[in-house]
Design an enzyme around this catalytic site. Structure first.
Site, PDB file in Angstrom:
ATOM      1  N   HIS A   1     -35.425  -3.480  59.971  1.00 28.47           N
ATOM      2  CA  HIS A   1     -35.780  -2.462  60.973  1.00 28.47           C
ATOM      3  C   HIS A   1     -37.163  -2.712  61.521  1.00 28.47           C
ATOM      4  O   HIS A   1     -37.426  -2.549  62.714  1.00 28.47           O
ATOM      5  CB  HIS A   1     -35.796  -1.063  60.359  1.00 28.47           C
ATOM      6  CG  HIS A   1     -34.572  -0.741  59.598  1.00 28.47           C
ATOM      7  ND1 HIS A   1     -34.562   0.098  58.528  1.00 28.47           N
ATOM      8  CD2 HIS A   1     -33.318  -1.177  59.777  1.00 28.47           C
ATOM      9  CE1 HIS A   1     -33.341   0.174  58.062  1.00 28.47           C
ATOM     10  NE2 HIS A   1     -32.570  -0.592  58.796  1.00 28.47           N
TER      11      HIS A   1
ATOM     12  N   CYS B   1     -25.689  -9.559  74.772  1.00 27.60           N
ATOM     13  CA  CYS B   1     -26.945  -8.847  74.511  1.00 27.60           C
ATOM     14  C   CYS B   1     -27.544  -9.112  73.135  1.00 27.60           C
ATOM     15  O   CYS B   1     -28.437  -8.411  72.701  1.00 27.60           O
ATOM     16  CB  CYS B   1     -26.754  -7.343  74.702  1.00 27.60           C
ATOM     17  SG  CYS B   1     -25.633  -6.608  73.509  1.00 27.60           S
TER      18      CYS B   1
HETATM   19  C1  PEP Z   1     -25.874  -7.684  68.022  1.00 22.60           C
HETATM   20  O1  PEP Z   1     -25.240  -7.550  66.982  1.00 22.60           O
HETATM   21  O2  PEP Z   1     -25.981  -8.752  68.633  1.00 22.60           O
HETATM   22  C2  PEP Z   1     -26.559  -6.539  68.637  1.00 22.60           C
HETATM   23  C3  PEP Z   1     -27.072  -6.610  69.844  1.00 22.60           C
HETATM   24  O3  PEP Z   1     -26.671  -5.416  67.898  1.00 22.60           O
HETATM   25  P1  PEP Z   1     -27.672  -5.239  66.666  1.00 22.60           P
HETATM   26  O4  PEP Z   1     -28.598  -6.411  66.619  1.00 22.60           O
HETATM   27  O5  PEP Z   1     -28.377  -3.946  66.887  1.00 22.60           O
HETATM   28  O6  PEP Z   1     -26.735  -5.208  65.499  1.00 22.60           O
END
Ligand code: PEP
Ligand code: MG
Length: 748
Positions: free
Chosen positions: A363, A676
């Site tokens: 985090h 993303c």
């Molecule tokens: C991912 O898993 O690529 C994502 C964008 O979500 P997070 O990193 O928050 O799990």
């Protein structure tokens, strides 16, 4: 312990203190000390060896050996008896040194005539500083009491070394904390920074290791331990429901009530140490054991004891987290570890962060990324080496930290910062230009966000919108569940700040590594594959419903985009979609304005979704590849485990062809698609994604410039060919081939 010896030990410490109080320079002090120890212990020889660098010990003072050997005799860590004491942090006590394993003859010292040898490590809270040795002609083993007395003296020496008592004229040694140190860690957030150290938990400085009045010191210790026990009990009463925390605190309580621990510290006090020095001596021993032990359980317990000792030291010295030191104007935060909430409290004022532990997927790393603060994790020993106010440079490109760098390193580093600034300057010139490749294709670039603090970057970064707003950050950084009205106000501010740019709100993605402090933790053997994200949302829909309501109210008639995380099969999306429809109906009934336009999409984070039936691709209004999770499941490699994570290249042909398949399916069904995960912000990766057909990428704001700049220099058709050729040649990853192509583009 024998009473006589206790008095002897106290006398010796008293004399040591007098020696320290004199006006002497460093070397003279060391000489005096070796003389005092040798005479008090009735030995012919007393020598002090200190570390010259991490690998070399140097004879820095001696009584009894050839004085000409001082600062001449050196040994490597592990070499000879002295080297072994330092390396293994053990006591060596032998009546016949020349016969002992590892003995190394050093003619310049004339030591072969001394038969018995007793060496103890000089260490401060587990940090090895050197070795203290006594030797005698007669072959005898030193008694347990003598060993103990020498350990006490070594402890005081360590404390004095730390206080810089042996630096200065005659250059006995340069203080460890004044030398440059280079630490290698792991990059968790790119960027470079120069500043001064700000310790999250400042080192406790014990300025009075020796005390005259053992009765008073014992009282102080008992009082402090009582205080500590009350504190631990209080923490325990607050940790109800949190099994892990309770377990740790129970261990704390066990230590705090441990008779053995207390007895050893009282013994230390009886032999002349102050209460804090006694705590520290036991802490040092525990740390030394910790570093030698292979038993994970034991190491964890020792680390609990370590933490408890720190608390006790703070109580005794009155040095809480507030030592009165002033935060530098350009602070670089140094800590063992830090939680996201604490990090947010420091906020954007930090220039950089260096953590001794930590992980890329933690985090804290997500917050650091959101705040665009360079972060290096796994910087071993940094909390030992750094002092408040030290000059420090963080290279978040290579994961290197320069502590107290010398001039040449500092200059090279500043050149690097200047080069980056120049590059940023170049990027700012294309801020309003499209990310149009030479072939004419345009890729739309968006930014990832999660905090209100991110929004100001929206205008300046050149992003077309927010492609991923991680709503869980707002939940993670609090210690209680936010209320609907708070959320709605916050989302409204996000939409206000975005103006007419689109914001994709991802609903709560908790579980796995994202654990809410106020929600009952779920004990699962494989949390990354466990009850997380949409699975929690659908099973316990209360929070998700509240969030959806808050979003609709925040939109207040404006367009709204919602995305569900971790959808693994069609039915999950349908169930989530039904929640949105219900929320809309409820809000309408309550008289709230509905969004002018509503888009509901899903993240593609599990390979299963890529093979879902066509219905899924038609029902979602858009898909966004969560590459961080998708990659970890594709390669079966934990994204938080540095060891396995780095084995698999994102540009591996298997992964790329899998992504290509996703592009194809979306093209067939006309489903808008974006990417993303963090990889979208890495220019070469972004280029390859664009080449295989992604027309929308979402990344951290600072990456938009570099990605756009590269896309504008390349022809996606050519890159596509390069990828195809490398794949045909049987290369495992297309990285080398694409990098070659990119380098070629610089010259055109
Ligand atoms: C991912 O898993 O690529 C994502 C964008 O979500 P997070 O990193 O928050 O799990
Ligand atoms: Mg994810």
């Amino acid at each position: 312990m024998a009473e006589r010896l206790e008095t002897e030990s106290r006398k010796l410490l008293g004399r040591l203190r007098d020696a320290m109080a004199g006006e002497d320079a460093g070397q003279a002090r060391l000489n005096k000390i070796t003389h005092l120890i040798a005479t008090s212990m009735g030995c012919e020889v007393c020598s002090i060896y200190l570390f010259r660098d991490d690998e070399t010990l140097e004879l820095c003072a001696t009584e009894g050996l050839n004085p000409g050997a001082v600062h001449e005799t050196r040994m490597r860590l592990g070499e000879g008896l002295v080297g072994r004491v330092a390396k293994q942090r053990i006591v060596i006590n032998t009546p016949n040194a020349p016969q002992a394993r590892g003995f190394r003859y050093m003619p310049e010292t004339g030591e072969e005539i001394f038969s018995s040898f007793l060496g103890v490590p000089i260490q401060r809270i587990g940090e090895s500083l050197g070795v203290l040795v006594v030797q005698s002609k007669t072959a005898r083993e030193y008694s347990a009491d003598e060993v103990y007395a020498l350990e006490v003296v070594a402890m005081v020496l360590a404390e004095m070394t730390e206080l810089g008592a042996f630096v200065g004229e005659g250059a006995a040694m340069s203080a460890r904390h004044s030398q440059p140190v280079l630490l290698r860690g792991i990059v968790a957030q790119e960027g470079v920074a120069e500043g001064h150290v700000w310790l999250h938990e400042p080192r406790v400085v014990v300025s009075n290791p020796i005390a005259d009045d053992p009765v008073k010191e014992e009282e102080r210790l008992v009082e402090a331990v009582d205080h500590l026990r009350v504190g631990v009990d209080q923490m325990l009463s607050m940790a109800v429901g949190d099994k892990d925390q309770q377990q740790v605190l129970e261990t704390y309580r066990m230590f705090a009530n441990s008779k053995g621990w207390m007895r050893r510290m009282v013994d230390d006090i009886q032999s002349g140490l102050s209460a804090e020095a006694a705590v520290e001596k036991e802490q040092s021993l525990a740390r030394a054991r910790m570093s030698q032990s292979n038993d994970a359980y034991l190491r964890e317990r020792l680390s609990d004891l370590d933490d408890l000792s720190n608390r006790l030291l703070r109580i005794l010295t009155g040095q809480g987290s507030d030592t009165g030191a002033e935060m530098p104007a350009d602070p670089i935060l140094v800590a063992r570890n830090i939680g996201p909430a604490e990090l947010l409290e420091y906020g954007r004022g930090l220039k950089g962060i260096v953590l001794e532990n930590g992980s890329v997927g933690s985090h804290a790393a997500i917050v650091a990324r959101a705040l665009a603060i360079p972060l290096v994790v796994h910087a071993n020993r940094v909390t030992n080496d750094a002092l408040n106010g030290d000059h420090i440079m963080v290279d978040g490109e290579q994961g290197i930290v320069h502590l107290r760098p010398d001039d040449s390193v500092a200059t090279a580093f500043r050149d690097k910062i200047a080069m980056q600034a120049a590059a940023q300057e170049r990027y700012s010139s294309i801020i309003n230009e499209p990310a149009q490749a030479l072939c004419g294709s345009v890729v739309s670039l968006h930014m990832n966000a999660g905090l209100m603090a991110d929004l100001p970057s929206l205008g300046g970064s050149g992003a077309e919108g927010v492609g991923l707003f991680r709503t869980e950050l707002q939940f993670l950084v609090r210690n209680k569940m936010p209320r609907r009205s708070e959320l709605s106000a916050l989302y409204a501010r996000v939409l206000d700040a975005a103006g007419d740019k689109r914001v994709v709100f991802r609903t709560l993605d908790i579980g796995s590594d994202k654990v809410l402090p106020y929600m009952k933790p779920n004990d699962e053997p494989n949390p990354a594959l466990g009850w997380r994200a949409i699975r929690v949302g659908l099973d316990k829909p209360g929070v998700m419903r509240m969030q959806l309501q808050a979003l609709i109210r925040a939109a207040n008639g404006r367009p709204l985009t919602v995305m569900f995380p971790f959808i693994a099969q069609l039915e999950e999306f349908r169930a989530a979609r039904r929640e949105v429809d219900k929320a809309m109906a409820r809000e309408e009934k309550l008289g709230h304005r509905l969004p002018a336009k509503l888009e509901v999409g899903a993240m593609l984070e599990t390979p299963s979704l890529a093979y879902a039936s066509r219905a899924l691709f038609e029902e979602v209004e858009f898909l966004s590849v969560g590459g961080n999770d998708l990659k970890q499941f594709f390669f079966a490699a934990d994204r938080e485990n540095e060891r396995v994570r780095r084995r698999y290249d994102t540009l591996n042909v298997s992964f790329l062809s899998f992504l290509e398949r996703i592009v194809e399916r979306c093209t067939e069904s006309n489903t808008p698609l974006s990417f993303c995960g963090e990889d979208a912000g890495r220019p070469v990766e972004a280029l390859c994604f664009a080449a295989i057909g992604f027309r929308s990428l979402s990344m951290r704001p600072a990456s938009i410039g570099p990605v756009k700049s590269l896309l504008r220099r390349c022809n996606l058709d050519e890159v596509r060919d390069v990828i195809a050729q490398a794949t045909d040649r049987g290369e495992m990853s297309v990285r080398a081939a694409v990098m070659d192509y990119v380098r070629g583009q610089h010259h055109t």
